[in-house]
Scaffold this motif. Structure first.
Motif, PDB file in Angstrom:
ATOM      1  N   SER A 396      -0.823   3.357  17.318  1.00 14.05           N
ATOM      2  CA  SER A 396       0.177   3.906  16.399  1.00 14.05           C
ATOM      3  C   SER A 396      -0.369   3.989  14.978  1.00 14.05           C
ATOM      4  CB  SER A 396       1.439   3.055  16.426  1.00 14.05           C
ATOM      5  OG  SER A 396       2.064   3.107  17.695  1.00 14.05           O
ATOM      6  N   ILE A 397      -1.087   2.959  14.552  1.00 11.45           N
ATOM      7  CA  ILE A 397      -1.644   2.968  13.203  1.00 11.45           C
ATOM      8  C   ILE A 397      -2.592   4.142  13.023  1.00 11.45           C
ATOM      9  CG2 ILE A 397      -3.187   1.728  11.645  1.00 11.45           C
ATOM     10  CD1 ILE A 397      -1.980  -0.868  12.697  1.00 11.45           C
ATOM     11  N   VAL A 398      -3.488   4.323  13.964  1.00  8.75           N
ATOM     12  CA  VAL A 398      -4.470   5.403  13.865  1.00  8.75           C
ATOM     13  C   VAL A 398      -3.767   6.754  13.879  1.00  8.75           C
ATOM     14  CG1 VAL A 398      -6.427   6.496  15.011  1.00  8.75           C
ATOM     15  CG2 VAL A 398      -6.286   4.001  14.897  1.00  8.75           C
ATOM     16  N   LEU A 399      -2.778   6.927  14.756  1.00  9.00           N
ATOM     17  CA  LEU A 399      -2.069   8.202  14.856  1.00  9.00           C
ATOM     18  C   LEU A 399      -1.289   8.506  13.582  1.00  9.00           C
ATOM     19  CD1 LEU A 399      -1.242  10.594  16.659  1.00  9.00           C
ATOM     20  CD2 LEU A 399       0.687   9.198  17.447  1.00  9.00           C
ATOM     21  N   LEU A 400      -0.567   7.506  13.070  1.00  5.91           N
ATOM     22  CA  LEU A 400       0.235   7.737  11.868  1.00  5.91           C
ATOM     23  C   LEU A 400      -0.647   7.959  10.645  1.00  5.91           C
ATOM     24  CD1 LEU A 400       2.912   4.988  12.520  1.00  5.91           C
ATOM     25  CD2 LEU A 400       3.390   7.442  12.322  1.00  5.91           C
ATOM     26  N   ARG A 401      -1.697   7.174  10.517  1.00  8.27           N
ATOM     27  CA  ARG A 401      -2.556   7.262   9.339  1.00  8.27           C
ATOM     28  C   ARG A 401      -3.359   8.558   9.307  1.00  8.27           C
ATOM     29  NH1 ARG A 401      -7.199   3.121   9.660  1.00  8.27           N
ATOM     30  NH2 ARG A 401      -7.828   4.710  11.183  1.00  8.27           N
ATOM     31  N   ASP A 402      -3.891   8.968  10.448  1.00  8.07           N
ATOM     32  CA  ASP A 402      -4.827  10.093  10.479  1.00  8.07           C
ATOM     33  C   ASP A 402      -4.144  11.435  10.727  1.00  8.07           C
ATOM     34  OD1 ASP A 402      -6.705   8.151  10.104  1.00  8.07           O
ATOM     35  OD2 ASP A 402      -7.399   8.124  12.184  1.00  8.07           O
ATOM     36  N   LYS A 403      -2.954  11.421  11.349  1.00 10.61           N
ATOM     37  CA  LYS A 403      -2.338  12.706  11.706  1.00 10.61           C
ATOM     38  C   LYS A 403      -0.906  12.844  11.192  1.00 10.61           C
ATOM     39  CE  LYS A 403      -5.137  13.519  15.847  1.00 10.61           C
ATOM     40  NZ  LYS A 403      -5.122  13.794  17.323  1.00 10.61           N
ATOM     41  N   ALA A 404      -0.050  11.906  11.563  1.00  9.87           N
ATOM     42  CA  ALA A 404       1.380  12.094  11.300  1.00  9.87           C
ATOM     43  C   ALA A 404       1.699  12.123   9.806  1.00  9.87           C
ATOM     44  CB  ALA A 404       2.181  10.986  11.980  1.00  9.87           C
ATOM     45  N   ILE A 405       1.167  11.186   9.028  1.00  3.07           N
ATOM     46  CA  ILE A 405       1.485  11.137   7.600  1.00  3.07           C
ATOM     47  C   ILE A 405       0.865  12.309   6.843  1.00  3.07           C
ATOM     48  CG2 ILE A 405       1.131   9.802   5.481  1.00  3.07           C
ATOM     49  CD1 ILE A 405       1.604   7.277   7.089  1.00  3.07           C
ATOM     50  N   PRO A 406      -0.421  12.649   7.056  1.00  2.00           N
ATOM     51  CA  PRO A 406      -0.952  13.846   6.378  1.00  2.00           C
ATOM     52  C   PRO A 406      -0.170  15.113   6.723  1.00  2.00           C
ATOM     53  CG  PRO A 406      -2.748  12.513   7.222  1.00  2.00           C
ATOM     54  CD  PRO A 406      -1.481  11.931   7.783  1.00  2.00           C
ATOM     55  N   LEU A 407       0.254  15.265   7.976  1.00  2.00           N
ATOM     56  CA  LEU A 407       1.030  16.445   8.355  1.00  2.00           C
ATOM     57  C   LEU A 407       2.387  16.453   7.662  1.00  2.00           C
ATOM     58  CD1 LEU A 407       1.257  18.979  10.099  1.00  2.00           C
ATOM     59  CD2 LEU A 407       2.107  17.530  11.964  1.00  2.00           C
ATOM     60  N   ALA A 408       3.031  15.266   7.567  1.00  2.00           N
ATOM     61  CA  ALA A 408       4.329  15.199   6.893  1.00  2.00           C
ATOM     62  C   ALA A 408       4.188  15.516   5.404  1.00  2.00           C
ATOM     63  CB  ALA A 408       4.928  13.807   7.084  1.00  2.00           C
ATOM     64  N   GLU A 409       3.101  15.088   4.782  1.00  2.00           N
ATOM     65  CA  GLU A 409       2.877  15.400   3.358  1.00  2.00           C
ATOM     66  C   GLU A 409       2.712  16.905   3.159  1.00  2.00           C
ATOM     67  OE1 GLU A 409      -0.529  13.015   2.621  1.00  2.00           O
ATOM     68  OE2 GLU A 409       0.623  11.225   2.024  1.00  2.00           O
ATOM     69  N   LYS A 410       2.009  17.558   4.065  1.00  2.00           N
ATOM     70  CA  LYS A 410       1.853  19.015   3.966  1.00  2.00           C
ATOM     71  C   LYS A 410       3.202  19.717   4.127  1.00  2.00           C
ATOM     72  CE  LYS A 410      -2.917  19.097   5.691  1.00  2.00           C
ATOM     73  NZ  LYS A 410      -3.794  19.555   6.800  1.00  2.00           N
ATOM     74  N   ASN A 411       4.048  19.231   5.034  1.00  2.00           N
ATOM     75  CA  ASN A 411       5.370  19.844   5.230  1.00  2.00           C
ATOM     76  C   ASN A 411       6.225  19.716   3.971  1.00  2.00           C
ATOM     77  OD1 ASN A 411       4.852  20.641   7.870  1.00  2.00           O
ATOM     78  ND2 ASN A 411       5.637  18.710   8.748  1.00  2.00           N
ATOM     79  N   VAL A 412       6.142  18.558   3.293  1.00  2.00           N
ATOM     80  CA  VAL A 412       6.907  18.376   2.054  1.00  2.00           C
ATOM     81  C   VAL A 412       6.412  19.362   0.988  1.00  2.00           C
ATOM     82  CG1 VAL A 412       7.345  16.784   0.140  1.00  2.00           C
ATOM     83  CG2 VAL A 412       7.504  15.981   2.490  1.00  2.00           C
ATOM     84  N   GLN A 413       5.108  19.497   0.850  1.00  2.00           N
ATOM     85  CA  GLN A 413       4.568  20.422  -0.144  1.00  2.00           C
ATOM     86  C   GLN A 413       4.995  21.857   0.143  1.00  2.00           C
ATOM     87  OE1 GLN A 413       0.346  19.744   0.008  1.00  2.00           O
ATOM     88  NE2 GLN A 413       0.480  17.685  -0.914  1.00  2.00           N
ATOM     89  N   LEU A 414       4.921  22.254   1.400  1.00  2.00           N
ATOM     90  CA  LEU A 414       5.297  23.626   1.768  1.00  2.00           C
ATOM     91  C   LEU A 414       6.792  23.855   1.561  1.00  2.00           C
ATOM     92  CD1 LEU A 414       4.533  26.374   2.932  1.00  2.00           C
ATOM     93  CD2 LEU A 414       4.880  25.414   5.233  1.00  2.00           C
ATOM     94  N   ALA A 415       7.616  22.873   1.957  1.00  2.00           N
ATOM     95  CA  ALA A 415       9.064  23.028   1.789  1.00  2.00           C
ATOM     96  C   ALA A 415       9.432  23.101   0.319  1.00  2.00           C
ATOM     97  CB  ALA A 415       9.784  21.863   2.458  1.00  2.00           C
ATOM     98  N   ARG A 416       8.754  22.348  -0.541  1.00  2.00           N
ATOM     99  CA  ARG A 416       9.045  22.393  -1.965  1.00  2.00           C
ATOM    100  C   ARG A 416       8.691  23.762  -2.545  1.00  2.00           C
ATOM    101  NH1 ARG A 416      10.164  18.784  -5.648  1.00  2.00           N
ATOM    102  NH2 ARG A 416       9.815  17.088  -4.163  1.00  2.00           N
ATOM    103  N   ILE A 417       7.526  24.286  -2.156  1.00  2.10           N
ATOM    104  CA  ILE A 417       7.114  25.610  -2.657  1.00  2.10           C
ATOM    105  C   ILE A 417       8.117  26.674  -2.240  1.00  2.10           C
ATOM    106  CG2 ILE A 417       5.349  27.395  -2.437  1.00  2.10           C
ATOM    107  CD1 ILE A 417       3.280  25.132  -2.191  1.00  2.10           C
ATOM    108  N   MET A 418       8.530  26.632  -0.976  1.00  3.16           N
ATOM    109  CA  MET A 418       9.468  27.644  -0.481  1.00  3.16           C
ATOM    110  C   MET A 418      10.836  27.494  -1.138  1.00  3.16           C
ATOM    111  SD  MET A 418       8.449  27.772   3.565  1.00  3.16           S
ATOM    112  CE  MET A 418       9.535  29.174   3.875  1.00  3.16           C
ATOM    113  N   TYR A 419      11.256  26.249  -1.420  1.00  2.00           N
ATOM    114  CA  TYR A 419      12.555  26.062  -2.057  1.00  2.00           C
ATOM    115  C   TYR A 419      12.523  26.544  -3.497  1.00  2.00           C
ATOM    116  CZ  TYR A 419      16.755  23.804  -3.867  1.00  2.00           C
ATOM    117  OH  TYR A 419      17.971  23.574  -4.467  1.00  2.00           O
ATOM    118  N   GLU A 420      11.431  26.247  -4.192  1.00  2.00           N
ATOM    119  CA  GLU A 420      11.319  26.698  -5.573  1.00  2.00           C
ATOM    120  C   GLU A 420      11.247  28.216  -5.649  1.00  2.00           C
ATOM    121  OE1 GLU A 420       7.882  24.679  -6.983  1.00  2.00           O
ATOM    122  OE2 GLU A 420       8.964  22.817  -7.476  1.00  2.00           O
TER     123      GLU A 420
END
Length: 482
Positions: A396-420
């Protein structure tokens, strides 16, 4: 004279074991301390021989400037009152060992008869020693020695259990502290989203619903921060209780960090072999089996309830007429008679031949065997569960650290750009932010679970895993002897 020699021999037999045992339990305390140091990796632990002032000074020094994990374990092993009480049981068992080497005291009695009308009086006495215990002394001593050895193992095992509890609570508190930091960062993120929604609403680019959604998300985030503050206080109290400093006003910083993932140094088969060889509670249970077998022998030797050997003496005094009285008024002479001889007292085992107690001890011996089997099953089960939890947390640590969290950060950035840009409502942005917060919390929990699982693995194999991986089997094996 023969009777006197017999009693002297009995006295020597009774005193002989005293040359082999002592009320001073220092050697047993040292044995437990050495075992604790090797299995926990902590050289400092409680001992009744340690002066109170140096121990208190060590505790104060450990609490100053933040507490590492090793310091927290050291303070707990020095200061936890429940562990101290368990350790003091060694002294109790040492006293029981001394008592097992003693026989009951002889009984001395006197009787003084009241003179009758003729002036005769009687004085008697006896000295009696029970012999039943004499042939039980070696067996009683072996049982007491095994109980002392079991108590030493139980004290060392209590230290291992305490170490595991402290590590688990330390990691849980670290996880909560990291979660609080993440929650505070999440609040700032939600505040930015609320400000952005308010800005968009003021510009007429969105409706009031977006403002309400962002505000509701911020309220939920604040509630989560409050929950974490409660968890922090509770887990701090639990850790301080284990360290024995709960009644001291402490608010110290934890200076270690949650462990990063790594691979186990041993495979499943090697871990199970270590656990069955080195678990101190299993060794204590083995000694319980041995003690139960010795108890059966002791009960069989008790078929004769009581056998006593003694000396009885009687002195009588009476008045008599002289053989040739010169006159009727001649004084009477006193005749003193004394008799002495051996006495034997035996309780005949006609009805009670101790058969009930013998049967009870035989059943108890079978029970100890079954308890040992059950414990060995529990050892294998605990080890399998801990290893599964360790591997799952590691993945779980490896999956969250290497994939899940970076992907979630990208989704936040994209959603913010689209909302703005006004291409979507605030809801996808809030959803993406919540997903990021959830994954960060899951990452913190996974690291805490990883530390707890490794701690449980160490406890399951009987101590510090680095020591256990290199220890020789002879360090900890106790065999059942008939």
């Amino acid at each position: 004279m023969k009777l006197l020699l017999l009693f002297i021999s009995m006295l020597l037999i009774a005193l002989t074991p005293l040359s082999c045992v002592t009320l001073d339990a220092k050697s047993s305390y040292d044995q437990a301390s050495d075992m604790i140091a090797r299995r926990t990796g902590t050289a400092v632990a409680y001992s009744p021989d340690t002066p109170a002032d140096p121990a208190a000074k060590r505790v104060r020094e450990a609490l100053e400037g933040g507490v590492t994990l090793d310091e927290a374990i050291m303070v707990a092993l020095l200061n936890n009152p429940a562990f101290q009480a368990q350790f003091l049981e060694i002294g109790v068992s040492q006293a029981d060992l001394v008592q097992s080497s003693l026989i009951s005291n002889p009984t001395l009695s006197f009787s003084l008869g009241v003179p009758d009308v003729s002036g005769r009086s009687r004085l008697g006495g006896s000295l009696v020693q029970s012999l039943t215990e004499l042939w039980q002394l070696p067996l009683r001593k072996r049982i007491a020695e095994s109980k002392l050895e079991r108590t030493v193992l139980q004290a060392a095992n209590a230290a291992i259990e305490l170490r595991a509890e402290v590590k688990a609570k330390y990691y849980a508190l670290l996880s909560t502290i990291e979660a609080q930091q993440q929650a505070e960062a999440g609040l700032r993120l939600l505040e930015r989203s609320l400000a952005l929604a308010q800005q968009q609403f003021n510009a007429g680019d969105t409706g009031i619903q977006d403002v309400y959604l962002a505000e509701a998300a911020l309220v939920d985030g604040q509630d989560h921060v409050n929950e974490l503050a409660r968890d922090h206080a509770q887990e701090s109290a639990q850790l301080y209780r284990l360290m024995g400093v709960i009644r001291i006003a402490v608010a110290t910083e934890l200076t270690d960090r949650l462990p990063e993932p790594f691979m186990l140094p041993l495979d499943s088969a090697a871990l199970l072999l270590l656990a069955t060889r080195q678990r101190l509670d299993a060794q204590a249970s083995v000694l319980g089996v041995r003690i139960a077998a010795e108890e059966v022998r002791r009960e069989r030797l008790s078929r004769i309830p009581s056998l006593s050997l003694g000396v009885e003496a009687e002195r009588t005094e009476e008045a008599s007429q002289p053989r040739m009285p010169e006159s009727p008024d001649s004084p009477k002479e006193k005749v003193i008679k004394a008799v002495a001889g051996p006495s034997i007292e035996l309780v005949l085992p006609l009805w009670d031949q101790n058969q009930a107690q013998i049967r009870k001890s035989e059943i108890a011996a079978v029970q100890r065997h079954k308890e040992l089997d059950s414990l060995l099953d529990s050892v294998a089960s605990e080890l399998a569960e801990a290893e599964a939890a360790f591997n799952a947390a590691n993945s779980s640590i490896v999956l969250l650290r290497d994939k899940a969290i970076p992907l979630a950060e990208k989704n936040v950035q994209l959603a913010r750009i689209m909302y703005e840009a006004g291409e979507q409502s605030v809801y996808p942005l809030l959803f993406a932010q919540q997903a990021l917060l959830d994954r960060e919390r899951a990452y913190g929990r996974a690291r805490a679970d990883f530390g707890a699982a490794y701690t449980e693995l160490e406890r399951a194999v009987g101590g510090n895993l680095e020591w256990a991986a290199t220890a020789k089997p002879a360090d900890a094996i106790v065999k059942v002897t008939d």
